[in-house]
Structures are given as structure tokens and as C-alpha cells.
Design an enzyme around this catalytic site. Structure first.
Site, PDB file in Angstrom:
ATOM      1  N   HIS A  15       0.811  -1.231   0.000  1.00 18.64           N
ATOM      2  CA  HIS A  15       0.000   0.000   0.000  1.00 18.64           C
ATOM      3  C   HIS A  15       0.838   1.272   0.000  1.00 18.64           C
ATOM      4  CE1 HIS A  15       1.019  -0.188   4.261  1.00 18.64           C
ATOM      5  NE2 HIS A  15       0.566   1.042   4.399  1.00 18.64           N
ATOM      6  N   ARG A  16       2.113   1.191   0.388  1.00 19.95           N
ATOM      7  CA  ARG A  16       2.943   2.393   0.424  1.00 19.95           C
ATOM      8  C   ARG A  16       3.608   2.708  -0.913  1.00 19.95           C
ATOM      9  NH1 ARG A  16       5.801   1.325   6.339  1.00 19.95           N
ATOM     10  NH2 ARG A  16       4.010   2.027   7.597  1.00 19.95           N
ATOM     11  N   LEU A  18       3.630   3.171  -5.248  1.00 15.64           N
ATOM     12  CA  LEU A  18       2.855   3.941  -6.230  1.00 15.64           C
ATOM     13  C   LEU A  18       1.529   3.254  -6.539  1.00 15.64           C
ATOM     14  CD1 LEU A  18       2.719   6.225  -8.426  1.00 15.64           C
ATOM     15  CD2 LEU A  18       3.839   4.586  -9.967  1.00 15.64           C
ATOM     16  N   SER A 111       3.436  -6.791 -14.971  1.00 16.49           N
ATOM     17  CA  SER A 111       4.083  -5.690 -15.686  1.00 16.49           C
ATOM     18  C   SER A 111       4.158  -6.026 -17.163  1.00 16.49           C
ATOM     19  CB  SER A 111       5.491  -5.468 -15.132  1.00 16.49           C
ATOM     20  OG  SER A 111       6.265  -4.656 -15.991  1.00 16.49           O
ATOM     21  N   SER A 112       4.173  -4.998 -17.993  1.00 16.97           N
ATOM     22  CA  SER A 112       4.269  -5.214 -19.439  1.00 16.97           C
ATOM     23  C   SER A 112       5.623  -5.776 -19.861  1.00 16.97           C
ATOM     24  CB  SER A 112       3.996  -3.907 -20.187  1.00 16.97           C
ATOM     25  OG  SER A 112       4.902  -2.896 -19.790  1.00 16.97           O
ATOM     26  N   CYS A 113       6.615  -5.793 -18.952  1.00 15.19           N
ATOM     27  CA  CYS A 113       7.925  -6.338 -19.305  1.00 15.19           C
ATOM     28  C   CYS A 113       7.906  -7.862 -19.407  1.00 15.19           C
ATOM     29  CB  CYS A 113       8.988  -5.889 -18.319  1.00 15.19           C
ATOM     30  SG  CYS A 113       8.854  -6.662 -16.706  1.00 15.19           S
ATOM     31  N   TYR A 140      13.127  -9.854 -13.189  1.00 17.86           N
ATOM     32  CA  TYR A 140      11.838  -9.325 -12.745  1.00 17.86           C
ATOM     33  C   TYR A 140      10.712  -9.889 -13.608  1.00 17.86           C
ATOM     34  CZ  TYR A 140       8.161  -5.880 -11.786  1.00 17.86           C
ATOM     35  OH  TYR A 140       6.975  -5.271 -11.452  1.00 17.86           O
ATOM     36  N   LYS A 144       7.336 -12.254 -12.606  1.00 20.55           N
ATOM     37  CA  LYS A 144       5.952 -11.877 -12.893  1.00 20.55           C
ATOM     38  C   LYS A 144       5.243 -12.919 -13.760  1.00 20.55           C
ATOM     39  CE  LYS A 144       5.630  -8.192 -10.472  1.00 20.55           C
ATOM     40  NZ  LYS A 144       4.702  -8.165  -9.318  1.00 20.55           N
ATOM     41  N   PRO A 167      -0.225  -4.033 -16.213  1.00 25.09           N
ATOM     42  CA  PRO A 167      -0.247  -2.607 -16.551  1.00 25.09           C
ATOM     43  C   PRO A 167       0.949  -2.205 -17.413  1.00 25.09           C
ATOM     44  CG  PRO A 167      -0.388  -2.985 -14.159  1.00 25.09           C
ATOM     45  CD  PRO A 167       0.054  -4.246 -14.799  1.00 25.09           C
ATOM     46  N   HIS A 183      11.926   4.794 -12.261  1.00 22.61           N
ATOM     47  CA  HIS A 183      11.583   4.593 -13.663  1.00 22.61           C
ATOM     48  C   HIS A 183      11.795   5.902 -14.432  1.00 22.61           C
ATOM     49  CE1 HIS A 183       9.324   1.077 -11.975  1.00 22.61           C
ATOM     50  NE2 HIS A 183       9.852   0.521 -13.037  1.00 22.61           N
TER      51      HIS A 183
END
Length: 311
Positions: A15-16, A18, A111-113, A140, A144, A167, A183
Site C-alpha cells: 500500500h505504500r 505507487l 508488468s508489461s515487461c 523481474y 511476474k 499494466p 523509472h
């Protein structure tokens, strides 16, 4: 309310960050008032026993899994072991405990990566695992991809309602503006603001500036997640984006204008560009009736103001 109940208890992991912060704001806007949050000092998501005890004690109804070790090209290159180990640990522990302790629905954020480096554009969901990954963020991305497959496996074997969303590049208030580990968009905001303050004649950006990226405001992403939580339940992951991209140089020019910097923008081609282009095909999400609402110009202004307030 689709698959959700008004009095359900939500656990927002991360929650902390982005994304997690935006999800908390979206829940509040939707009128969901019962949600759990735990910082790292209170709950280490890499600790299987601690995560299991938390789920056993709190019994959340819904889980939004936004916790992750994240960063830009430099961070991924410098800490590949941490990126794959910590992300796998977090996913394994949270997804398994969510199923074990009766969570009704889980949303896993990737992630889109995850897609191949040289994918056809725009990138459809079915392009996953059709080619080699971008080397600069492969650890990474592999973590995912494992998270997506884990959600699918638990759905298939146990009937667990786990949904995965991928996303595009996100930005917005609450971002990480660290000069090395952030980023591209927040890094540019910091760089141009510092250059303006110092009266620098030029700012140098990494790479050629010719690669293309898609950017989505994090609050739009959070609204898309709420939409999918309420309206979607299937094994296939779903892309979340805006359907438009730009070159990094075009982005840099917009950021410079937003920050009030009018010097030169130069490139450093000795630094890596990363994936040549990464535009998501969002036709599935748009076909369900969702659209983003925050224009890049407005989002940049809000993010710049957030940086100035925190610097």
C-alpha cells in the site's frame, strides 16, 4: 457489485508504493471502507510463516497484490538476484495463503515487461512466452510470469478466483524519484527540476531517445483494476494501458515544459535503451467498456507538483 460485496474486507499488499497507494484511493472512492494494510516492518511478505499467520488472523475476503521489488533499468541491472528472489517469495507466499485461508478473489499485478523484447506491436495478451525477454529486466519479468502461471494453476486445480493484470508504464503521485532506482518518467522530472534550479544549459537522458513507451496515470490503472475486480473472472491475464505511446525524447520534452526547463536535451547512446517499443493491445479491456480519463499533460502536472511537495 459484480463479484464483490460491500462489506468485504480487502487486503492491499504494497500500500505504500505507487500502485498500492492508488488502489487504496480507488477503494475509498468506490465506498469500500474495510481494507487492511501492513508496512514491511509489520509484515515481511518474504517470510512464509509470517504471511500465513497474518492471513489466518485477519481473514481478508479480497486481496490486491501490488507488493513487489521494482525499479528502472539501473536497479534491475544492479540487483538481479533481489529482483527475482524477492518477487517470487512475495507472490508465492501471498497467493498460496490467500487460497489457503479462503480469500474470495485475488488480483495479481504484473508488468508489461513480461512480453518478448521484439514483440509485434501492439502487444496482445497471447504474445506471452513467444520469444526472448529483454535482458535488462529478465529476472523481474520471469518472476511476474511465474505469478501469472501460479494464479492460473490455482484456478485450474482449486477453483481459486485469481485474476492477473498487466499494466503498462505507470506514473503519478507517490512515485519514486530516486536518481538511480526510479523509472524513466519520475527520473526525468527530478532531472529537469534540478537542472532548472541549477541553471544548467543542458540535460542528458539515457539512450538514444528513440525507443517508444506507453504511459498511464496510476489512478487510471487503479480504476481499471476495480473495474476488473467487479466485472472479470477468468484465467487469461488482461493488459491495462491507454493504447498510445511516444518516444522517450517526446516524453522528455513534455516533462521539460512541465518543469519549466528550457535548456537543451541531449542523449547518451552509450546507455541502454531497453526494449525498442512496448505498446500494449488493450482491445480486450476497452471492449469490456473501460477507458482511461487522465490526459498525459494533466497527469504530468500533478506528478510534478507531487515531486515539488516532497523535495
Amino acid at each position: 457489485m459484480g463479484n464483490l460485496t460491500r462489506d468485504g474486507k480487502f487486503y492491499v499488499a504494497g500500500h505504500r508504493g505507487l500502485v498500492g497507494g492508488a488502489l487504496c484511493r480507488a477503494l475509498a472512492r468506490k465506498g469500500y471502507s474495510r481494507f487492511l494494510t501492513r508496512g514491511h516492518a509489520e509484515l515481511d511478505l518474504c517470510n512464509q510463516q509470517a504471511v500465513s499467520a497474518f492471513f489466518d488472523r485477519e481473514r481478508p475476503d479480497y486481496v490486491l497484490l501490488a507488493a513487489a521489488r521494482v525499479g528502472g533499468i539501473h536497479a534491475n541491472a544492479a540487483y538481479p538476484a533481489e529482483f527475482i528472489f524477492q518477487n517470487l517469495q512475495i507472490q508465492n507466499n501471498v497467493i498460496h495463503s490467500a487460497w489457503q485461508y479462503g480469500v474470495k478473489k485475488l488480483l495479481f499485478l504484473g508488468s508489461s515487461c513480461i512480453y518478448p523484447r521484439d514483440c509485434a506491436q501492439p502487444i496482445k495478451e497471447e504474445y506471452l512466452l513467444t520469444g526472448p525477454l529483454e535482458s535488462t529486466n529478465e529476472p523481474y519479468a520471469l518472476a511476474k510470469i511465474a505469478g501469472i502461471r501460479m494464479c492460473q494453476a490455482y484456478r485450474r486445480q482449486y477453483g481459486f478466483d485469481a485474476v492477473s493484470v498487466m499494466p503498462t508504464n505507470l506514473y503519478g503521485p507517490g512515485d519514486n524519484y530516486d536518481p538511480l532506482n526510479s523509472h524513466v518518467l519520475p527520473a526525468l522530472i527530478r532531472r529537469f527540476c534540478e537542472a532548472r534550479k541549477a541553471g544548467a544549459e543542458s540535460v542528458t537522458i539515457w539512450g538514444t531517445g528513440r525507443v517508444r513507451r506507453e504511459f498511464l496515470h496510476v489512478d487510471d490503472m487503479a480504476e481499471a483494476c476495480m473495474f476488473l475486480l467487479e466485472n472479470y473472472s477468468d484465467s487469461s491475464h488482461i493488459n491495462i494501458g491507454c493504447g498510445q505511446d511516444m518516444t522517450i525524447m517526446e516524453l522528455a520534452r513534455q516533462v521539460a515544459i512541465t518543469c519549466g526547463y528550457d535548456g537543451k536535451i541531449e542523449t547518451d547512446s552509450s546507455k541502454p535503451d531497453g526494449t525498442p517499443r512496448k505498446l500494449l493491445d488493450v482491445s480486450r479491456l476497452f471492449g469490456m467498456g473501460w477507458r482511461p480519463r487522465i490526459a498525459l499533460e494533466d497527469g504530468l502536472r500533478e506528478t510534478y507538483e507531487d515531486y515539488m511537495a516532497r523535495s
